[in-house]
Design an enzyme around this catalytic site. Structure first.
Site, PDB file in Angstrom:
ATOM      1  N   GLU A 235       0.846  -1.191   0.000  1.00 33.99           N
ATOM      2  CA  GLU A 235       0.000   0.000   0.000  1.00 33.99           C
ATOM      3  C   GLU A 235       0.886   1.248   0.000  1.00 33.99           C
ATOM      4  OE1 GLU A 235      -4.123   1.294   2.179  1.00 33.99           O
ATOM      5  OE2 GLU A 235      -2.481   0.681   3.482  1.00 33.99           O
TER       6      GLU A 235
ATOM      7  N   GLY B 252       2.343   0.679  11.479  1.00 30.98           N
ATOM      8  CA  GLY B 252       1.972  -0.182  12.584  1.00 30.98           C
ATOM      9  C   GLY B 252       1.643  -1.581  12.114  1.00 30.98           C
ATOM     10  N   ALA B 253       0.936  -1.646  10.965  1.00 26.55           N
ATOM     11  CA  ALA B 253       0.534  -2.943  10.421  1.00 26.55           C
ATOM     12  C   ALA B 253      -0.033  -2.702   9.026  1.00 26.55           C
ATOM     13  CB  ALA B 253      -0.505  -3.621  11.314  1.00 26.55           C
ATOM     14  N   MET B 254      -0.299  -3.798   8.316  1.00 31.82           N
ATOM     15  CA  MET B 254      -0.888  -3.727   6.976  1.00 31.82           C
ATOM     16  C   MET B 254      -1.871  -4.861   6.792  1.00 31.82           C
ATOM     17  SD  MET B 254      -1.270  -2.323   4.096  1.00 31.82           S
ATOM     18  CE  MET B 254      -2.289  -2.936   2.749  1.00 31.82           C
ATOM     19  N   GLU B 255      -3.054  -4.506   6.254  1.00 37.50           N
ATOM     20  CA  GLU B 255      -4.201  -5.411   6.230  1.00 37.50           C
ATOM     21  C   GLU B 255      -4.210  -6.370   5.052  1.00 37.50           C
ATOM     22  OE1 GLU B 255      -5.740  -1.463   4.317  1.00 37.50           O
ATOM     23  OE2 GLU B 255      -4.353  -2.041   5.895  1.00 37.50           O
ATOM     24  N   ASN B 256      -3.087  -6.949   4.662  1.00 36.00           N
ATOM     25  CA  ASN B 256      -3.089  -7.946   3.605  1.00 36.00           C
ATOM     26  C   ASN B 256      -4.138  -9.017   3.905  1.00 36.00           C
ATOM     27  OD1 ASN B 256      -0.587  -6.680   2.684  1.00 36.00           O
ATOM     28  ND2 ASN B 256       0.390  -7.814   4.355  1.00 36.00           N
TER      29      ASN B 256
ATOM     30  N   HIS C 150      -7.811  -3.259  14.622  1.00 38.20           N
ATOM     31  CA  HIS C 150      -7.915  -2.386  13.444  1.00 38.20           C
ATOM     32  C   HIS C 150      -7.720  -3.198  12.162  1.00 38.20           C
ATOM     33  CE1 HIS C 150      -6.988   1.540  11.279  1.00 38.20           C
ATOM     34  NE2 HIS C 150      -6.451   0.656  10.464  1.00 38.20           N
ATOM     35  N   GLU C 151      -6.654  -3.980  12.129  1.00 35.45           N
ATOM     36  CA  GLU C 151      -6.365  -4.744  10.910  1.00 35.45           C
ATOM     37  C   GLU C 151      -7.417  -5.815  10.657  1.00 35.45           C
ATOM     38  OE1 GLU C 151      -4.136  -3.435   9.038  1.00 35.45           O
ATOM     39  OE2 GLU C 151      -3.566  -2.081  10.659  1.00 35.45           O
TER      40      GLU C 151
ATOM     41  N   HIS D 198     -10.352  -4.454   8.894  1.00 36.14           N
ATOM     42  CA  HIS D 198     -10.091  -4.244   7.470  1.00 36.14           C
ATOM     43  C   HIS D 198     -10.425  -5.472   6.630  1.00 36.14           C
ATOM     44  CE1 HIS D 198      -8.460  -0.304   6.889  1.00 36.14           C
ATOM     45  NE2 HIS D 198      -7.422  -0.467   7.678  1.00 36.14           N
TER      46      HIS D 198
END
Length: 848
Positions: free
Chosen positions: A126, A266-270, A300-301, A304
């Site tokens: 992203e 912080g993180a990524m919603e793959n 949060h993730e 998503h």
């Protein structure tokens, strides 16, 4: 590089021309340290005879084959895009290329663990970086299925969006993993994580009866610190809450959570393979605030997976809704279905303060921003997109009702699963479920910028009975919109135990510049009146004179954490806006923070205290006030409950703020074990913080840094050493750090970040003064030559904010004049940094 910055018009044209069916991606990760093999076969329909391009950021393209015909690579490829002409109704395109590993946290990032020399890879796509791993039509509305085939060392684990298959041998010490096709998803949420990661596995049962396998992954050398069961517990609580609220079962086959090194966000919603910042694996004792932040990030993730992955925005102008929804839902899930019942207090302290700050910058923009190209997207990962958007969603929930809101969301998911949407698609469902016309609400809240201010005006008779009461709303001159708010007014009075407790709450619609509150007439005036009680509205608040007097005297005595946090926030706003003297804020903090119970609030306030001491206090008195503040922090640390979170936070902040010989003596005594605080363990990370404080203070040097690194030669240890070296208080050390950051280009993203932090650690701002001219000479070259993440780190991180002066303002303005309207993203970074100096100078003037 031309072609990197995809425009919205180009995306619209491409989406009108083609419809993508599937990708088959073959990756060879056994080709060495620099490049990997990437072969992509994509099948897509198109308007016959049309022309377009596919994105492919490559090292080398070996061949391009379209519908059986091999194209002239030199004619169609520029290293960023491959041009495609005379398309058929049904097309098959194969591109054979070499792609580059990255060390910037973008594309396919490659990391070598210093502990054991093992290689770890992860993808971060992203916004526009899946094109760095395979050829792709890089835009969110061209969804497709993705099938990955990966050849890698046979002792690795390979994880993607689909369940990991059993590998087959592929030659000496190699294996090949053939993943099944994904559901139809956007390219930016595809993923590849590969290396000798270790995993803890579990499972849960989805609301539709499926067994969903769970995995938590980390590098071998930090696996001993991974508290997987806590993560699984939060994940199960999130699944339970979201499946019930959304009325839609989890949409993917499995759910892996991977803690990866050198991650930027912080993180990524793959989809089904979420990547997290590795700092969330706690090798040393974390603050409670960090534990809660990890929980919120996990939730949060997970949100998503529905909002963003199952249903995806058509274009990045709705990025705010993607992130705001996940931000709002994570706080709601934490408060209602986990142990973190004070999540809305944390939200108020962290997210809302971020939003208010962002919304008062010259670069503020409507929540629904105009996104013309990818550069616009990058700079809009900001406090408006995340925090203001989530705050306004909370206001919308209060406006329409929570159950009505969720009913609309459930219908939205049912209608648009695995497709792309725009904001009106959601608003139609919310209007239908709530019965409210949201057109005006949408216009006022989402299409205008700026933050309103709410204050109370009240009068009483001789015996304290309220005779008039109104909520007064104002707006800044640049953004004069007056908005509707669903808000509450709280009355707080002192009880027999000496606590300020709520005695009455009035919820109402606030609209227009003045809202009379007749329901409060005839009631006794309380000790403190709190407008926006429960923090439903998105607005700055100010207390009336009598309430302010009580708040200052009894802030620590407010019994509940959320109203106490609202008062903290009002005090911070007033100091930041130059309405009250900065030194008064310092006094308020030091008198009350020892009684604060919420770890995240303590964390935020201590950061705010640092900002006030460094930038807002009048320069003539700054050294003295800062020294007294550090002494008070040391006293707070010694008085704190043994082993408590506050003890740890006060020690860390004291070390950071230590300047005088006596303070540095205390830091040295802690580091050497000559001074012990009951319950405080001086573990690996705290040792580095104490040592760096001594380095910045001139009490330790390279020899001590080297000795500490020898005992902690890990990824964390090397980052800490990088920071400490850059903090050495000599012109030579600062120049060495500057050159490594700006010119050499060999630092990875996290090492560069540490070096920037260390460079800015200077007790005497004069030490950094020679770099002001170097900064403005370097900015344009940095922007043009480095990747987005690396350039942003440098441009924002090295801006000479420590030189808070009119001359720095002038230098910034001269640069902006030279820049003109070119590079709007770069211009925005500079304008935002400039605002920090303007605000600091105004606050200093108010502190005379």
């Amino acid at each position: 590089m031309p072609g990197l910055n995809l425009t919205r018009d180009e995306a619209r044209e491409r989406a009108a021309l083609i419809n993508v069916e599937s990708y088959e991606v073959q990756l060879d990760l056994t080709r060495g340290e620099k490049v990997f093999g990437s072969t992509t076969t994509v099948r897509f329909d198109a308007t016959p005879g049309g022309s377009t391009f596919i994105d492919a950021v490559t090292d080398t393209v070996h061949s391009v084959t379209l519908n059986g015909a091999e194209l002239d690579v030199s004619a169609v490829n520029d290293g960023v895009r491959v041009q495609l002409q005379q398309l058929a109704a049904h097309n098959e395109l194969t591109i054979v290329a070499d792609a580059l590993y990255m060390n910037t946290g973008e594309g396919l990032h490659r990391f070598v663990d210093p502990v054991d020399g093992e290689v770890y890879l992860y993808s971060q796509f992203e916004v526009p970086d899946s094109r760095r791993m395979f050829a792709v039509f890089e835009q969110p509305d061209l969804k497709a299925t993705f099938s990955f085939t990966v050849t890698a060392p046979d002792h690795w684990d390979v994880v993607s969006n689909s369940p990991t298959p059993t590998p087959s041998p592929a030659g000496e010490a190699k294996a090949t993993w053939v993943f099944s096709p994904t559901a139809r998803i956007s390219s930016y949420i595809t993923a590849l994580i590969a290396g000798p990661y270790q995993a803890v596995r579990s499972e849960l049962t989805s609301s539709d009866g499926r067994t969903i396998t769970l995995g938590v992954f980390a590098r071998k050398s930090i696996m001993e610190h991974l508290d997987a069961e806590n993560i699984f517990t939060l994940t199960r609580q999130g699944f339970e809450f979201y499946e019930a609220q959304f009325g839609t079962p989890y949409p993917f086959e499995k759910y892996d959570q991977l803690f990866v090194p050198e991650f930027n966000a912080g993180a990524m919603e793959n989809a089904g393979a979420v990547t997290f910042l590795e700092s969330y694996v706690f090798r040393s004792r974390p603050t409670d605030a960090m534990v809660e932040r990890r929980a919120i990030t996990i939730l949060h993730e997970l949100a998503h997976m529905w909002f963003g992955d199952l249903v995806t925005m058509r274009w990045w102008n709705d990025l705010w809704l993607n992130e705001s929804f996940a931000e709002f839902m994570s706080a709601l899930a934490a408060a209602e279905n986990t142990e973190f019942t004070q999540a809305w207090t944390t939200f108020s302290s962290m997210e809302k303060s971020w939003a208010y700050r962002q919304d008062q910058l010259p670069s503020t923009h409507p929540i629904k921003a105009e996104i013309n190209d990818l550069e616009d997207v990058q700079v809009n990962f900001d406090g408006i997109t995340y925090a203001k958007g989530a705050s306004v969603l909370r206001q919308l929930v209060a406006w329409v009702g929570q159950e009505e809101f969720m009913a609309g969301v459930r219908e939205y998911f049912a209608k648009h699963a695995f497709s792309n949407t725009e904001l009106p698609d959601l608003m139609r469902e919310l209007e239908a479920s709530s019965g409210r016309d949201l057109a005006e609400w949408t216009s006022l809240w989402l299409e205008t910028a700026g933050v309103n201010k709410l204050e109370t005006e009240l009068a009483t008779d001789a015996d304290g009975t309220i005779t008039s009461f109104a909520v007064v709303q104002s707006a800044p001159a640049d953004y004069p919109t007056i908005r509707p708010h669903r808000a509450a007014i709280g009355f707080y009075s002192m009880n027999d135990a000496g606590k300020l407790v709520r005695t009455h709450r009035e919820e109402l619609d606030v609209a227009g510049p003045r809202t009379e509150v007749d329901a409060l007439l005839g009631k006794k005036r309380p000790d403190l009146v709190l407008v926006n009680d429960d923090d439903l509205a998105y607005a700055k608040i100010r207390l009336d004179a009598e309430s302010l007097k009580v708040a200052r005297a009894h802030l620590k005595d407010i019994e509940e954490s959320l109203p106490r946090t609202l008062v903290w926030g009002a005090a911070w706003d007033a100091a930041r806006d130059g309405e009250t003297a900065a030194r008064d804020f310092v006094e308020l903090v030091l008198r009350n923070i020892g009684h604060e119970s919420d770890s995240s609030v303590v964390l935020v306030i201590l950061r705010q205290l640092g900002t006030v001491l460094d930038y807002y206090v009048d320069a003539a008195d700054r050294t003295q006030i800062a020294a007294v503040a550090a002494d008070d922090l040391w006293a707070l640390a010694q008085d704190a409950v043994a082993g408590s979170d506050k003890q740890l936070q006060f020690v860390k902040t004291f070390a950071l703020r230590s300047r005088t010989p006596e303070q540095l003596d205390a830091v040295a005594a802690l580091l050497l074990g000559e001074k012990k605080l009951s319950g405080l363990e001086v573990d690996a990370d705290l040792r580095w913080e104490l040592l760096t404080a001594l380095v910045a203070g001139g009490r330790a040097g390279q020899a001590e840094i080297d000795a500490e690194l020898a005992s902690d030669d890990t990824a964390n240890g090397r980052l800490a050493a990088e920071l400490a070296q850059a903090a050495l208080p000599t012109p030579e050390a600062k120049q060495t750090a500057w050159s490594a950051i700006v010119h050499d280009g060999e630092l990875s993203n996290t090492h560069q970040r540490s070096a920037i932090i260390g460079f800015n650690r200077a007790h005497d701002p004069e030490l950094l003064k020679p770099f002001v001219a170097q900064y403005f000479e370097s900015v344009t070259g940095v922007w043009e030559s480095k990747s987005w993440e690396i350039a942003q780190q440098i441009i924002v991180g090295l801006f000479p904010l420590a030189q808070t002066s009119e001359s720095t303002l002038q230098a910034t303005d001269e640069f902006l004049d030279r820049l003109g309207s070119d590079s709007p993203a770069l211009r925005r970074m500079m304008v935002e940094s400039r605002d920090g100096i303007v605000r600091a100078l105004a606050a200093q003037a108010a502190d005379h």
